[in-house]
Design a protein around this motif. Structure first.
Motif, short mmCIF file in Angstrom:
data_model
loop_
_atom_site.label_atom_id
_atom_site.label_comp_id
_atom_site.label_asym_id
_atom_site.label_seq_id
_atom_site.Cartn_x
_atom_site.Cartn_y
_atom_site.Cartn_z
N ARG A 47 60.31 92.61 26.99
CA ARG A 47 61.41 91.67 27.16
C ARG A 47 61.58 90.79 25.92
O ARG A 47 62.70 90.51 25.47
N GLU A 48 60.44 90.37 25.33
CA GLU A 48 60.52 89.53 24.15
C GLU A 48 61.07 90.30 22.95
O GLU A 48 61.89 89.78 22.17
N SER A 49 60.64 91.56 22.79
CA SER A 49 61.16 92.37 21.68
C SER A 49 62.65 92.65 21.85
O SER A 49 63.42 92.61 20.87
N MET A 50 63.07 92.93 23.07
CA MET A 50 64.50 93.15 23.32
C MET A 50 65.30 91.88 23.05
O MET A 50 66.41 91.95 22.50
N SER A 57 65.17 98.67 36.38
CA SER A 57 63.80 98.99 36.00
C SER A 57 63.06 97.73 35.57
O SER A 57 63.66 96.80 35.00
N ARG A 58 61.77 97.71 35.82
CA ARG A 58 60.95 96.56 35.46
C ARG A 58 60.41 96.73 34.04
O ARG A 58 60.02 97.83 33.65
N VAL A 59 60.39 95.65 33.28
CA VAL A 59 59.88 95.66 31.91
C VAL A 59 58.79 94.61 31.80
O VAL A 59 58.76 93.62 32.54
N THR A 60 57.89 94.85 30.86
CA THR A 60 56.79 93.90 30.64
C THR A 60 57.28 92.70 29.85
O THR A 60 58.41 92.67 29.34
N GLU A 61 56.40 91.74 29.69
CA GLU A 61 56.76 90.52 28.97
C GLU A 61 56.98 90.81 27.48
O GLU A 61 57.90 90.26 26.85
#
Length: 276
Positions: free
Chosen positions: A96-99, A89-93
């Motif tokens: 991704r930063e929070s993860m 699945s695609r995630v936003t920027e």
């Protein structure tokens, strides 16, 4: 078929053995034997629809063959996309930063201190309540009535199993007449499989073999659309490359090994200025 030529001198009669000895074969018609595997291989390589003036049905069969191969390629491409790029699945920027921050902050002392503090507060709240440590004991001893019913159920199950086994023995006795037919059917099935395996082995023996690391890859089918077929060699639109076709033919007949074009890298030449 032999054609013989016999010459006679005089009025003498000649016996059959001598006549056969005097017979001279003039020529013999050549006989070409084409096996099943060779016939199938030729039909698989050269289709009648590739002619410059094919019939309507042969041309449609060729187009259907090309369409089926194209559909197989599209299906394989969709499968590769489904199991590679579309599998994740695609995630936003921001996500991704929070993860990343959450993953990197795992196990830090501050986080552990907050957890221990919260656990201590929860423990102090729970200690104020009075509760029993062990659950109350239950009397799970079976009565005589339950034991008797359980024994009767086990006895009935045993009798049922014995009757079932006896019925199976009787049915097996009556089934002996059908065992011979089943064995014959099994033998016929094995014979058909053996014959099919031998045919496949014969076809593979006459087919292209793996002479190198690279396997033989046949060329794509050459075809013309209906409006491009003129019915004569002068007006037909040429398709494919004759040199490449002959090269693939040599590979298919195991005369040369399949190869790929090697890329030669130019060496980096160091240049120096000569001091005068």
């Amino acid at each position: 078929m032999f054609h013989v030529q016999v010459s006679f001198t005089g009025d003498k009669t000649i016996s059959t053995p001598i006549l056969l000895a005097l017979c001279k074969p003039v020529f013999q018609d050549p006989i070409t034997i084409v096996t099943y595997a060779e016939h199938k291989e030729l039909n698989s390589v050269w289709l009648l629809g590739m002619s410059y003036n094919p019939s309507y049905r042969d041309h449609q069969d060729l187009l259907q063959e090309v369409a089926n191969k194209e559909l197989m390629l599209i299906k394989e491409e969709k499968h590769l996309k489904r199991v590679t790029s579309k599998m994740f699945s695609r995630v936003t920027e921001d996500e991704r930063e929070s993860m990343r921050m959450k993953e990197m902050s795992e196990g830090l002392p501050e986080a552990e201190g907050d957890k221990t503090k919260q656990d201590v507060e929860d423990g102090s709240e729970n200690d104020s309540e009075c509760r029993a440590i062990n659950p109350p004991a239950e009397n799970r001893k079976k009565t005589l009535k339950k034991r008797r019913k359980l024994k009767e159920a086990q006895l009935r199950e045993q009798q049922r199993n014995e009757s079932r086994s006896e019925k199976k023995k009787i049915s097996d006795i009556y089934r002996l007449k059908f065992l011979k037919q089943e064995l014959e059917n099994n033998d016929n099935k094995l014979a058909k499989l053996r014959e099919k395996r031998e045919k496949i082995k014969a076809i593979k023996a006459n087919g292209p073999k793996q002479l190198s690391k690279k396997k033989f890859e046949p060329l794509d089918l050459e075809f013309n659309l209906g409006e491009d077929i003129k019915g004569n060699l002068r007006g037909i639109k040429p398709e494919g490359n004759i040199l490449e076709d002959r090269y693939k033919s040599l590979q298919r007949r195991n005369i040369i090994e399949p190869t790929v074009k090697q890329r030669t890298r130019k060496a980096n030449v160091k240049r120096y200025e000569r001091k005068s």
